[in-house]
Scaffold this motif. Sequence first.
Motif, PDB file in Angstrom:
ATOM      1  N   GLN A 210      -1.123 -21.366  56.571  1.00 34.30           N
ATOM      2  CA  GLN A 210      -1.995 -21.921  57.824  1.00 34.30           C
ATOM      3  C   GLN A 210      -1.189 -21.920  59.284  1.00 34.30           C
ATOM      4  O   GLN A 210      -0.370 -22.689  59.453  1.00 34.30           O
ATOM      5  CB  GLN A 210      -2.596 -23.244  57.487  1.00 34.30           C
ATOM      6  CG  GLN A 210      -3.678 -23.463  56.247  1.00 34.30           C
ATOM      7  CD  GLN A 210      -3.940 -24.943  55.964  1.00 34.30           C
ATOM      8  OE1 GLN A 210      -4.230 -25.243  55.153  1.00 34.30           O
ATOM      9  NE2 GLN A 210      -4.497 -25.495  57.134  1.00 34.30           N
ATOM     10  N   SER A 211      -1.674 -21.228  59.985  1.00 35.95           N
ATOM     11  CA  SER A 211      -1.341 -20.743  61.224  1.00 35.95           C
ATOM     12  C   SER A 211       0.437 -20.698  61.266  1.00 35.95           C
ATOM     13  O   SER A 211       1.112 -21.308  61.854  1.00 35.95           O
ATOM     14  CB  SER A 211      -1.519 -22.160  62.329  1.00 35.95           C
ATOM     15  OG  SER A 211      -2.899 -22.226  62.082  1.00 35.95           O
ATOM     16  N   ALA A 212       0.834 -19.906  60.474  1.00 30.56           N
ATOM     17  CA  ALA A 212       2.270 -19.651  60.325  1.00 30.56           C
ATOM     18  C   ALA A 212       2.704 -18.835  61.659  1.00 30.56           C
ATOM     19  O   ALA A 212       2.181 -17.640  61.889  1.00 30.56           O
ATOM     20  CB  ALA A 212       2.577 -18.803  58.973  1.00 30.56           C
ATOM     21  N   PRO A 213       3.705 -19.363  62.370  1.00 29.90           N
ATOM     22  CA  PRO A 213       4.327 -18.497  63.452  1.00 29.90           C
ATOM     23  C   PRO A 213       5.116 -17.492  63.183  1.00 29.90           C
ATOM     24  O   PRO A 213       6.342 -17.770  63.297  1.00 29.90           O
ATOM     25  CB  PRO A 213       4.854 -19.640  64.263  1.00 29.90           C
ATOM     26  CG  PRO A 213       5.281 -20.781  63.286  1.00 29.90           C
ATOM     27  CD  PRO A 213       4.389 -20.573  62.245  1.00 29.90           C
ATOM     28  N   LEU A 214       4.730 -16.435  62.559  1.00 27.99           N
ATOM     29  CA  LEU A 214       5.559 -15.383  61.872  1.00 27.99           C
ATOM     30  C   LEU A 214       6.106 -14.488  62.945  1.00 27.99           C
ATOM     31  O   LEU A 214       7.100 -13.860  62.503  1.00 27.99           O
ATOM     32  CB  LEU A 214       4.891 -14.843  60.807  1.00 27.99           C
ATOM     33  CG  LEU A 214       4.245 -15.443  59.623  1.00 27.99           C
ATOM     34  CD1 LEU A 214       3.505 -14.601  58.524  1.00 27.99           C
ATOM     35  CD2 LEU A 214       5.632 -16.264  59.012  1.00 27.99           C
ATOM     36  N   GLY A 215       5.655 -14.653  63.932  1.00 24.85           N
ATOM     37  CA  GLY A 215       6.264 -13.969  65.202  1.00 24.85           C
ATOM     38  C   GLY A 215       7.740 -14.520  65.374  1.00 24.85           C
ATOM     39  O   GLY A 215       8.524 -13.732  66.193  1.00 24.85           O
ATOM     40  N   LEU A 216       8.064 -15.803  64.999  1.00 26.37           N
ATOM     41  CA  LEU A 216       9.200 -16.420  65.270  1.00 26.37           C
ATOM     42  C   LEU A 216      10.104 -15.528  64.354  1.00 26.37           C
ATOM     43  O   LEU A 216      11.579 -15.822  64.904  1.00 26.37           O
ATOM     44  CB  LEU A 216       8.983 -17.747  64.700  1.00 26.37           C
ATOM     45  CG  LEU A 216      10.181 -18.699  64.802  1.00 26.37           C
ATOM     46  CD1 LEU A 216      10.762 -18.694  66.205  1.00 26.37           C
ATOM     47  CD2 LEU A 216       9.892 -20.125  64.319  1.00 26.37           C
ATOM     48  N   LYS A 217       9.737 -14.866  63.161  1.00 34.42           N
ATOM     49  CA  LYS A 217      10.854 -14.394  62.341  1.00 34.42           C
ATOM     50  C   LYS A 217      11.800 -15.467  61.898  1.00 34.42           C
ATOM     51  O   LYS A 217      11.604 -16.625  61.713  1.00 34.42           O
ATOM     52  CB  LYS A 217      11.296 -12.975  62.996  1.00 34.42           C
ATOM     53  CG  LYS A 217      10.436 -12.079  63.110  1.00 34.42           C
ATOM     54  CD  LYS A 217      11.144 -10.722  63.765  1.00 34.42           C
ATOM     55  CE  LYS A 217      10.289  -9.518  63.730  1.00 34.42           C
ATOM     56  NZ  LYS A 217       9.226  -9.849  64.822  1.00 34.42           N
ATOM     57  N   LEU A 218      13.139 -15.169  61.829  1.00 36.27           N
ATOM     58  CA  LEU A 218      14.232 -16.079  61.532  1.00 36.27           C
ATOM     59  C   LEU A 218      14.964 -16.021  62.866  1.00 36.27           C
ATOM     60  O   LEU A 218      15.252 -15.140  63.494  1.00 36.27           O
ATOM     61  CB  LEU A 218      15.296 -15.696  60.526  1.00 36.27           C
ATOM     62  CG  LEU A 218      14.191 -15.628  59.123  1.00 36.27           C
ATOM     63  CD1 LEU A 218      15.339 -14.960  57.881  1.00 36.27           C
ATOM     64  CD2 LEU A 218      13.585 -16.759  58.846  1.00 36.27           C
ATOM     65  N   ALA A 219      15.705 -17.134  62.963  1.00 33.83           N
ATOM     66  CA  ALA A 219      16.821 -17.047  64.179  1.00 33.83           C
ATOM     67  C   ALA A 219      18.027 -16.391  63.904  1.00 33.83           C
ATOM     68  O   ALA A 219      18.650 -16.609  63.047  1.00 33.83           O
ATOM     69  CB  ALA A 219      17.312 -18.543  64.436  1.00 33.83           C
ATOM     70  N   GLY A 220      18.254 -15.210  64.823  1.00 39.47           N
ATOM     71  CA  GLY A 220      19.297 -14.458  64.620  1.00 39.47           C
ATOM     72  C   GLY A 220      20.641 -15.048  65.111  1.00 39.47           C
ATOM     73  O   GLY A 220      20.866 -16.292  65.471  1.00 39.47           O
ATOM     74  N   ALA A 221      22.015 -14.252  64.821  1.00 35.98           N
ATOM     75  CA  ALA A 221      23.026 -15.227  64.985  1.00 35.98           C
ATOM     76  C   ALA A 221      23.436 -15.559  66.525  1.00 35.98           C
ATOM     77  O   ALA A 221      23.741 -16.580  66.650  1.00 35.98           O
ATOM     78  CB  ALA A 221      24.318 -14.123  64.792  1.00 35.98           C
ATOM     79  N   ARG A 222      22.736 -14.667  67.296  1.00 28.65           N
ATOM     80  CA  ARG A 222      23.006 -15.120  68.856  1.00 28.65           C
ATOM     81  C   ARG A 222      21.958 -16.237  69.062  1.00 28.65           C
ATOM     82  O   ARG A 222      22.594 -17.010  69.632  1.00 28.65           O
ATOM     83  CB  ARG A 222      22.316 -13.714  69.590  1.00 28.65           C
ATOM     84  CG  ARG A 222      22.677 -13.912  71.110  1.00 28.65           C
ATOM     85  CD  ARG A 222      22.373 -12.783  71.638  1.00 28.65           C
ATOM     86  NE  ARG A 222      23.050 -11.564  71.532  1.00 28.65           N
ATOM     87  CZ  ARG A 222      22.824 -10.275  71.961  1.00 28.65           C
ATOM     88  NH1 ARG A 222      21.897 -10.084  72.613  1.00 28.65           N
ATOM     89  NH2 ARG A 222      23.539  -9.226  71.498  1.00 28.65           N
ATOM     90  N   ALA A 223      20.897 -16.299  68.645  1.00 29.34           N
ATOM     91  CA  ALA A 223      19.949 -17.395  68.862  1.00 29.34           C
ATOM     92  C   ALA A 223      20.506 -18.683  68.651  1.00 29.34           C
ATOM     93  O   ALA A 223      20.662 -19.849  69.070  1.00 29.34           O
ATOM     94  CB  ALA A 223      18.745 -17.064  68.491  1.00 29.34           C
TER      95      ALA A 223
END
Length: 443
Positions: A210-223
Amino acid sequence: MDTVVAAGGGKIRGFVTGDGLAEFRGIPFARASRFAPPEPVEPWTGVRDATRHGPVSPQPPVRPDGVMGVPRDVPGQDEDCLNLTVLTPAADDRRRPVLVWLHGGAYVTGANSFGFYGGHRLVTEGDVVFVAPNYRLGALGYLRLPGVAPGNLGLLDQLAALRWVRDNAAAFGGDPDDVTVVGQSAGAHSIACLMALPEARGLFHRAVLQSAPLGLKLAGARAAARTARLFTAALGRDPRTAPVEEILRAQEETIVKAAGPGGLYSVPPFSPAADAAPLPGVTQWLSQRARFAPEVDVLIGTTAAEMNSFLTGKPGIVQLERFPGTAHAVAAVKAGITRWMFGGPSRAFADQLAARGGRVYSYVFDWGAPDSPYGAGHCVDLPFLLGDEVSWRDAPMLAGAEWASLTELGRELRSAWLSFARTGAPSPGWPRHAPKRAPHHLP
Protein backbone atom coordinates in the motif's frame (compact mmCIF):
# COMPACT_ATOMS: atom_id res chain seq x y z
CA MET A 1 -9.02 -13.93 31.21
CA ASP A 2 -5.46 -15.14 30.61
CA THR A 3 -4.35 -17.56 27.91
CA VAL A 4 -0.97 -19.32 27.79
CA VAL A 5 0.91 -20.76 24.81
CA ALA A 6 4.40 -22.15 24.25
CA ALA A 7 6.19 -20.25 21.48
CA GLY A 8 9.61 -18.82 20.74
CA GLY A 9 11.78 -19.12 23.81
CA GLY A 10 9.21 -20.49 26.26
CA LYS A 11 5.70 -20.07 27.59
CA ILE A 12 3.93 -16.73 27.26
CA ARG A 13 0.75 -15.42 28.86
CA GLY A 14 -1.61 -13.26 26.84
CA PHE A 15 -5.19 -12.17 27.47
CA VAL A 16 -8.64 -12.41 25.95
CA THR A 17 -9.96 -9.11 24.60
CA GLY A 18 -13.47 -7.78 25.08
CA ASP A 19 -14.45 -9.10 21.66
CA GLY A 20 -13.20 -12.59 22.46
CA LEU A 21 -9.85 -12.54 20.67
CA ALA A 22 -6.59 -13.79 22.18
CA GLU A 23 -3.89 -11.11 22.24
CA PHE A 24 -0.21 -11.48 23.05
CA ARG A 25 1.95 -8.37 23.29
CA GLY A 26 5.66 -7.68 23.55
CA ILE A 27 6.81 -11.15 22.45
CA PRO A 28 10.58 -11.04 21.76
CA PHE A 29 11.41 -12.46 18.34
CA ALA A 30 15.11 -11.54 18.36
CA ARG A 31 17.69 -9.48 20.24
CA ALA A 32 20.42 -7.18 18.97
CA SER A 33 23.17 -4.93 20.24
CA ARG A 34 23.54 -1.47 18.74
CA PHE A 35 24.52 -1.64 15.07
CA ALA A 36 24.62 -5.45 15.20
CA PRO A 37 22.41 -7.91 13.30
CA PRO A 38 19.55 -9.62 15.14
CA GLU A 39 20.24 -12.87 16.96
CA PRO A 40 17.95 -15.57 18.39
CA VAL A 41 16.33 -14.92 21.76
CA GLU A 42 17.64 -16.86 24.76
CA PRO A 43 15.01 -19.29 26.08
CA TRP A 44 13.36 -18.38 29.37
CA THR A 45 11.92 -20.37 32.24
CA GLY A 46 8.48 -19.95 33.73
CA VAL A 47 5.69 -18.04 32.01
CA ARG A 48 6.56 -14.71 30.39
CA ASP A 49 3.99 -11.92 30.65
CA ALA A 50 2.68 -10.88 27.24
CA THR A 51 -0.18 -8.64 28.29
CA ARG A 52 1.64 -5.33 27.82
CA HIS A 53 3.16 -3.76 24.75
CA GLY A 54 6.92 -4.05 24.44
CA PRO A 55 9.21 -1.06 23.95
CA VAL A 56 9.37 0.56 20.53
CA SER A 57 12.40 1.63 18.54
CA PRO A 58 13.71 5.02 19.72
CA GLN A 59 12.10 7.72 17.59
CA PRO A 60 11.04 11.36 17.66
CA PRO A 61 7.53 12.23 18.86
CA VAL A 62 4.74 11.96 16.32
CA ARG A 63 3.85 15.46 15.13
CA PRO A 64 0.45 16.54 16.50
CA ASP A 65 -0.30 18.28 13.21
CA GLY A 66 0.37 15.18 11.12
CA VAL A 67 -2.33 13.86 8.82
CA MET A 68 -3.06 10.86 11.08
CA GLY A 69 -3.14 12.70 14.39
CA VAL A 70 -1.44 11.47 17.56
CA PRO A 71 -1.51 7.71 18.20
CA ARG A 72 -2.90 5.99 21.27
CA ASP A 73 -1.02 3.21 23.07
CA VAL A 74 2.51 4.61 22.89
CA PRO A 75 4.74 2.60 25.25
CA GLY A 76 8.30 3.40 26.25
CA GLN A 77 11.21 3.45 23.84
CA ASP A 78 14.26 1.23 24.08
CA GLU A 79 16.92 -0.14 21.77
CA ASP A 80 15.82 -3.61 22.91
CA CYS A 81 12.70 -3.27 20.73
CA LEU A 82 12.55 -6.46 18.67
CA ASN A 83 9.16 -7.67 19.83
CA LEU A 84 5.84 -8.34 18.21
CA THR A 85 2.11 -8.54 18.88
CA VAL A 86 -0.07 -11.51 17.91
CA LEU A 87 -3.85 -11.23 17.66
CA THR A 88 -5.77 -14.43 16.97
CA PRO A 89 -9.34 -15.77 17.22
CA ALA A 90 -7.91 -18.59 19.36
CA ALA A 91 -4.56 -20.22 20.09
CA ASP A 92 -5.83 -23.59 18.90
CA ASP A 93 -4.87 -26.18 16.29
CA ARG A 94 -6.65 -24.44 13.39
CA ARG A 95 -4.54 -23.37 10.42
CA ARG A 96 -5.74 -19.85 9.66
CA PRO A 97 -4.19 -17.41 7.18
CA VAL A 98 -1.56 -15.20 8.83
CA LEU A 99 -1.27 -11.47 8.10
CA VAL A 100 2.03 -9.83 9.05
CA TRP A 101 1.78 -6.03 9.25
CA LEU A 102 4.86 -3.88 8.52
CA HIS A 103 4.11 -0.32 9.60
CA GLY A 104 5.14 2.81 7.78
CA GLY A 105 6.65 6.02 9.10
CA ALA A 106 9.42 7.02 6.66
CA TYR A 107 11.75 4.52 8.36
CA VAL A 108 12.00 6.80 11.42
CA THR A 109 8.68 6.49 13.27
CA GLY A 110 6.02 3.86 13.90
CA ALA A 111 5.23 1.00 16.26
CA ASN A 112 3.12 -2.14 16.36
CA SER A 113 1.35 -0.76 19.44
CA PHE A 114 -0.09 2.37 17.82
CA GLY A 115 -3.88 2.27 17.99
CA PHE A 116 -3.89 3.23 14.30
CA TYR A 117 -2.57 -0.22 13.45
CA GLY A 118 -4.84 -2.47 15.48
CA GLY A 119 -5.87 -5.52 13.48
CA HIS A 120 -8.96 -6.41 15.50
CA ARG A 121 -11.49 -5.84 12.73
CA LEU A 122 -9.51 -7.95 10.25
CA VAL A 123 -9.14 -10.80 12.75
CA THR A 124 -12.81 -10.74 13.75
CA GLU A 125 -14.22 -10.46 10.23
CA GLY A 126 -11.74 -12.74 8.50
CA ASP A 127 -10.83 -15.46 11.04
CA VAL A 128 -7.13 -14.75 10.50
CA VAL A 129 -4.06 -14.36 12.71
CA PHE A 130 -2.57 -10.85 12.77
CA VAL A 131 1.10 -10.34 13.62
CA ALA A 132 2.73 -6.91 13.97
CA PRO A 133 6.49 -6.65 14.64
CA ASN A 134 8.59 -3.71 15.69
CA TYR A 135 11.87 -3.15 13.89
CA ARG A 136 14.76 -0.74 14.31
CA LEU A 137 14.26 2.70 12.81
CA GLY A 138 16.23 5.77 11.81
CA ALA A 139 19.97 5.83 12.38
CA LEU A 140 19.79 2.79 14.67
CA GLY A 141 18.23 0.76 11.88
CA TYR A 142 19.49 2.27 8.63
CA LEU A 143 22.69 4.27 9.16
CA ARG A 144 25.42 2.99 6.86
CA LEU A 145 28.80 4.05 8.17
CA PRO A 146 31.75 1.77 7.31
CA GLY A 147 33.37 0.28 10.39
CA VAL A 148 30.48 1.40 12.60
CA ALA A 149 27.03 0.61 11.18
CA PRO A 150 26.41 -1.77 8.26
CA GLY A 151 23.02 -0.39 7.21
CA ASN A 152 19.80 -2.31 6.57
CA LEU A 153 19.50 -3.59 10.14
CA GLY A 154 15.78 -2.80 10.19
CA LEU A 155 15.36 -4.99 7.13
CA LEU A 156 17.24 -7.82 8.86
CA ASP A 157 14.89 -7.36 11.83
CA GLN A 158 11.92 -7.85 9.51
CA LEU A 159 13.46 -11.05 8.16
CA ALA A 160 13.96 -12.28 11.73
CA ALA A 161 10.30 -11.53 12.51
CA LEU A 162 9.14 -13.47 9.45
CA ARG A 163 11.28 -16.45 10.46
CA TRP A 164 9.67 -16.29 13.90
CA VAL A 165 6.24 -16.36 12.25
CA ARG A 166 7.25 -19.39 10.18
CA ASP A 167 8.40 -21.23 13.30
CA ASN A 168 5.61 -20.17 15.69
CA ALA A 169 2.43 -19.33 13.80
CA ALA A 170 0.94 -22.76 14.44
CA ALA A 171 1.02 -22.18 18.22
CA PHE A 172 -1.44 -19.28 17.69
CA GLY A 173 -3.83 -21.08 15.36
CA GLY A 174 -2.07 -19.85 12.21
CA ASP A 175 -0.80 -21.55 9.08
CA PRO A 176 2.93 -20.95 8.47
CA ASP A 177 2.37 -22.00 4.85
CA ASP A 178 -0.23 -19.26 4.29
CA VAL A 179 1.43 -15.98 5.25
CA THR A 180 0.52 -12.63 3.71
CA VAL A 181 2.80 -9.71 4.45
CA VAL A 182 1.02 -6.34 4.38
CA GLY A 183 2.88 -3.04 4.42
CA GLN A 184 2.09 0.61 3.94
CA SER A 185 4.52 3.36 2.89
CA ALA A 186 7.95 2.41 4.29
CA GLY A 187 6.47 -0.97 5.21
CA ALA A 188 5.44 -1.52 1.58
CA HIS A 189 8.85 -0.35 0.36
CA SER A 190 10.35 -2.89 2.77
CA ILE A 191 8.32 -5.65 1.14
CA ALA A 192 9.70 -4.72 -2.29
CA CYS A 193 13.18 -4.99 -0.76
CA LEU A 194 12.41 -8.37 0.80
CA MET A 195 11.04 -9.75 -2.46
CA ALA A 196 14.54 -9.56 -3.98
CA LEU A 197 16.16 -11.65 -1.25
CA PRO A 198 16.79 -15.40 -1.41
CA GLU A 199 16.68 -15.31 2.40
CA ALA A 200 13.00 -14.31 2.26
CA ARG A 201 11.94 -17.07 -0.10
CA GLY A 202 9.13 -19.11 1.42
CA LEU A 203 8.64 -16.77 4.40
CA PHE A 204 5.53 -15.21 2.83
CA HIS A 205 3.23 -16.36 0.07
CA ARG A 206 1.27 -13.22 -0.70
CA ALA A 207 2.09 -9.52 -0.38
CA VAL A 208 0.03 -6.34 -0.14
CA LEU A 209 1.95 -3.14 -0.93
CA GLN A 210 0.00 0.00 0.00
CA SER A 211 1.45 3.34 -1.11
CA ALA A 212 4.96 2.02 -1.63
CA PRO A 213 7.30 4.94 -2.46
CA LEU A 214 9.10 2.86 -5.07
CA GLY A 215 10.48 5.95 -6.76
CA LEU A 216 12.78 5.99 -3.75
CA LYS A 217 14.54 2.84 -5.02
CA LEU A 218 17.52 2.09 -2.73
CA ALA A 219 19.99 4.56 -1.27
CA GLY A 220 23.12 4.40 -3.39
CA ALA A 221 26.67 4.71 -2.05
CA ARG A 222 26.76 8.48 -2.55
CA ALA A 223 23.44 9.11 -0.82
CA ALA A 224 24.30 6.80 2.09
CA ALA A 225 27.68 8.49 2.51
CA ARG A 226 26.08 11.96 2.51
CA THR A 227 23.61 10.89 5.19
CA ALA A 228 26.46 9.47 7.26
CA ARG A 229 28.44 12.72 6.93
CA LEU A 230 25.50 14.85 8.00
CA PHE A 231 24.74 12.53 10.90
CA THR A 232 28.28 12.24 12.27
CA ALA A 233 28.78 16.01 11.98
CA ALA A 234 25.56 16.60 13.93
CA LEU A 235 26.42 13.97 16.55
CA GLY A 236 30.05 14.95 17.11
CA ARG A 237 31.00 11.69 18.83
CA ASP A 238 31.20 7.93 18.32
CA PRO A 239 27.70 6.64 17.38
CA ARG A 240 28.50 3.31 19.03
CA THR A 241 28.64 4.85 22.49
CA ALA A 242 26.51 8.00 22.22
CA PRO A 243 23.38 8.18 24.41
CA VAL A 244 20.25 7.38 22.46
CA GLU A 245 18.91 10.89 23.09
CA GLU A 246 21.91 12.33 21.22
CA ILE A 247 21.41 9.80 18.42
CA LEU A 248 17.83 11.04 17.97
CA ARG A 249 18.87 14.69 18.10
CA ALA A 250 21.52 14.17 15.42
CA GLN A 251 19.09 12.08 13.39
CA GLU A 252 16.52 14.88 13.40
CA GLU A 253 19.13 17.46 12.42
CA THR A 254 20.19 15.20 9.55
CA ILE A 255 16.61 14.83 8.32
CA VAL A 256 16.04 18.61 8.40
CA LYS A 257 19.25 19.34 6.48
CA ALA A 258 18.57 16.60 3.96
CA ALA A 259 15.06 17.98 3.30
CA GLY A 260 16.49 21.30 2.09
CA PRO A 261 14.83 24.75 2.05
CA GLY A 262 11.20 24.65 3.11
CA GLY A 263 11.47 20.92 3.84
CA LEU A 264 10.25 20.14 0.32
CA TYR A 265 12.65 17.24 -0.37
CA SER A 266 10.93 14.64 1.77
CA VAL A 267 12.87 11.53 0.70
CA PRO A 268 13.92 9.73 3.92
CA PRO A 269 17.71 9.87 4.38
CA PHE A 270 17.63 6.78 6.61
CA SER A 271 16.37 3.96 4.43
CA PRO A 272 17.49 0.66 2.85
CA ALA A 273 20.88 0.96 1.19
CA ALA A 274 22.16 -0.78 -1.93
CA ASP A 275 25.26 -2.99 -1.80
CA ALA A 276 24.82 -3.52 1.95
CA ALA A 277 23.79 -6.95 3.20
CA PRO A 278 21.34 -8.40 2.51
CA LEU A 279 20.55 -6.09 -0.45
CA PRO A 280 22.34 -6.13 -3.81
CA GLY A 281 23.11 -3.08 -5.93
CA VAL A 282 20.33 -0.90 -7.28
CA THR A 283 20.32 -2.42 -10.77
CA GLN A 284 20.33 -5.97 -9.44
CA TRP A 285 17.55 -5.15 -6.97
CA LEU A 286 15.35 -3.70 -9.70
CA SER A 287 15.61 -6.95 -11.66
CA GLN A 288 15.70 -9.43 -8.78
CA ARG A 289 12.70 -8.10 -6.84
CA ALA A 290 10.47 -10.00 -9.30
CA ARG A 291 12.58 -13.17 -9.24
CA PHE A 292 10.00 -15.13 -7.23
CA ALA A 293 6.93 -13.61 -8.90
CA PRO A 294 5.23 -16.94 -9.67
CA GLU A 295 5.48 -17.88 -5.98
CA VAL A 296 4.08 -14.69 -4.38
CA ASP A 297 0.69 -13.21 -5.26
CA VAL A 298 0.74 -9.41 -5.07
CA LEU A 299 -1.85 -6.71 -4.44
CA ILE A 300 -0.32 -3.28 -5.03
CA GLY A 301 -1.71 0.22 -5.19
CA THR A 302 -1.59 3.85 -4.13
CA THR A 303 -3.90 6.62 -3.07
CA ALA A 304 -4.87 9.09 -5.79
CA ALA A 305 -3.12 12.11 -4.26
CA GLU A 306 -0.26 10.72 -2.14
CA MET A 307 1.83 13.89 -2.05
CA ASN A 308 -0.97 16.02 -0.61
CA SER A 309 -0.10 14.56 2.78
CA PHE A 310 3.53 15.61 2.44
CA LEU A 311 3.27 18.98 0.71
CA THR A 312 -0.05 20.54 1.73
CA GLY A 313 0.69 23.12 4.43
CA LYS A 314 4.47 23.05 3.91
CA PRO A 315 5.95 26.57 4.25
CA GLY A 316 7.29 26.61 0.70
CA ILE A 317 4.00 25.44 -0.75
CA VAL A 318 1.99 27.91 1.33
CA GLN A 319 4.16 30.76 0.04
CA LEU A 320 3.60 29.68 -3.54
CA GLU A 321 -0.14 29.46 -3.05
CA ARG A 322 -0.26 33.08 -1.89
CA PHE A 323 0.45 34.24 -5.43
CA PRO A 324 -2.67 34.68 -7.60
CA GLY A 325 -3.33 31.93 -10.11
CA THR A 326 -0.82 29.44 -8.71
CA ALA A 327 -3.25 26.94 -7.17
CA HIS A 328 -3.57 24.95 -10.39
CA ALA A 329 0.20 24.84 -10.89
CA VAL A 330 0.77 23.69 -7.30
CA ALA A 331 -1.85 20.96 -7.70
CA ALA A 332 -0.13 19.84 -10.90
CA VAL A 333 3.21 19.65 -9.09
CA LYS A 334 1.70 17.50 -6.33
CA ALA A 335 0.11 15.21 -8.90
CA GLY A 336 3.35 14.96 -10.86
CA ILE A 337 5.39 14.00 -7.81
CA THR A 338 2.72 11.48 -6.81
CA ARG A 339 3.13 9.82 -10.22
CA TRP A 340 6.92 9.95 -10.00
CA MET A 341 7.32 8.63 -6.46
CA PHE A 342 4.29 6.35 -6.07
CA GLY A 343 1.95 5.70 -8.99
CA GLY A 344 4.33 5.19 -11.89
CA PRO A 345 6.86 2.99 -10.07
CA SER A 346 4.09 0.89 -8.49
CA ARG A 347 2.53 0.20 -11.87
CA ALA A 348 5.97 -0.58 -13.33
CA PHE A 349 6.57 -3.08 -10.53
CA ALA A 350 3.16 -4.64 -11.16
CA ASP A 351 4.02 -4.89 -14.88
CA GLN A 352 7.34 -6.52 -14.03
CA LEU A 353 5.74 -9.07 -11.72
CA ALA A 354 3.03 -9.93 -14.23
CA ALA A 355 5.61 -10.33 -17.00
CA ARG A 356 7.48 -12.82 -14.81
CA GLY A 357 4.36 -14.93 -14.38
CA GLY A 358 3.06 -13.46 -11.14
CA ARG A 359 -0.61 -13.11 -10.22
CA VAL A 360 -0.95 -9.37 -9.58
CA TYR A 361 -3.82 -7.01 -8.74
CA SER A 362 -3.48 -3.21 -8.73
CA TYR A 363 -5.67 -0.38 -7.45
CA VAL A 364 -5.98 3.37 -6.85
CA PHE A 365 -7.76 4.55 -3.69
CA ASP A 366 -9.39 7.92 -4.39
CA TRP A 367 -11.62 8.66 -1.39
CA GLY A 368 -11.14 11.92 0.50
CA ALA A 369 -12.88 13.38 3.57
CA PRO A 370 -15.21 16.33 2.84
CA ASP A 371 -13.37 18.92 4.98
CA SER A 372 -9.82 17.61 4.68
CA PRO A 373 -7.22 19.62 2.73
CA TYR A 374 -5.39 16.35 2.02
CA GLY A 375 -8.05 14.63 -0.08
CA ALA A 376 -6.99 11.13 -1.13
CA GLY A 377 -3.56 11.67 0.38
CA HIS A 378 -1.00 9.31 1.80
CA CYS A 379 -2.37 7.17 4.68
CA VAL A 380 -6.05 7.92 4.00
CA ASP A 381 -6.73 4.24 3.27
CA LEU A 382 -5.52 3.05 6.68
CA PRO A 383 -8.67 3.82 8.74
CA PHE A 384 -10.66 1.53 6.47
CA LEU A 385 -8.43 -1.44 7.33
CA LEU A 386 -6.91 -0.96 10.76
CA GLY A 387 -7.64 0.65 14.12
CA ASP A 388 -11.05 1.80 15.32
CA GLU A 389 -13.13 4.94 15.72
CA VAL A 390 -11.34 6.01 18.88
CA SER A 391 -7.93 5.63 17.22
CA TRP A 392 -8.87 7.80 14.23
CA ARG A 393 -11.21 10.27 15.91
CA ASP A 394 -8.82 13.24 15.72
CA ALA A 395 -7.12 12.49 12.39
CA PRO A 396 -6.95 15.71 10.32
CA MET A 397 -7.14 13.69 7.10
CA LEU A 398 -10.66 12.53 8.12
CA ALA A 399 -12.01 16.02 8.82
CA GLY A 400 -15.75 16.24 8.24
CA ALA A 401 -16.25 12.50 7.77
CA GLU A 402 -18.58 10.57 10.04
CA TRP A 403 -17.28 7.22 11.19
CA ALA A 404 -20.58 5.63 10.20
CA SER A 405 -20.01 6.78 6.63
CA LEU A 406 -16.67 4.95 6.58
CA THR A 407 -18.11 1.68 7.83
CA GLU A 408 -19.55 0.33 4.59
CA LEU A 409 -16.47 1.06 2.46
CA GLY A 410 -14.23 -0.21 5.23
CA ARG A 411 -16.06 -3.50 5.33
CA GLU A 412 -15.72 -3.85 1.55
CA LEU A 413 -12.02 -3.02 1.64
CA ARG A 414 -11.28 -5.43 4.49
CA SER A 415 -13.25 -8.12 2.69
CA ALA A 416 -11.09 -7.65 -0.41
CA TRP A 417 -7.83 -7.76 1.56
CA LEU A 418 -9.01 -10.84 3.48
CA SER A 419 -10.11 -12.58 0.28
CA PHE A 420 -6.69 -11.89 -1.20
CA ALA A 421 -5.01 -13.36 1.89
CA ARG A 422 -7.13 -16.52 1.58
CA THR A 423 -7.26 -17.04 -2.16
CA GLY A 424 -4.80 -14.72 -3.88
CA ALA A 425 -7.64 -12.69 -5.45
CA PRO A 426 -9.27 -9.64 -3.78
CA SER A 427 -12.82 -9.97 -5.23
CA PRO A 428 -14.62 -11.53 -8.18
CA GLY A 429 -14.99 -8.23 -10.06
CA TRP A 430 -11.38 -7.16 -9.61
CA PRO A 431 -9.44 -7.81 -12.85
CA ARG A 432 -5.88 -9.05 -12.74
CA HIS A 433 -3.24 -6.48 -13.51
CA ALA A 434 -2.06 -6.20 -17.09
CA PRO A 435 0.21 -3.60 -18.72
CA LYS A 436 -1.73 -0.60 -20.07
CA ARG A 437 -4.84 -1.64 -18.12
CA ALA A 438 -5.97 1.04 -15.66
CA PRO A 439 -5.73 -0.01 -12.00
CA HIS A 440 -8.98 -0.93 -10.20
CA HIS A 441 -10.41 2.20 -8.54
CA LEU A 442 -11.58 2.29 -4.91
CA PRO A 443 -14.17 3.13 -3.84
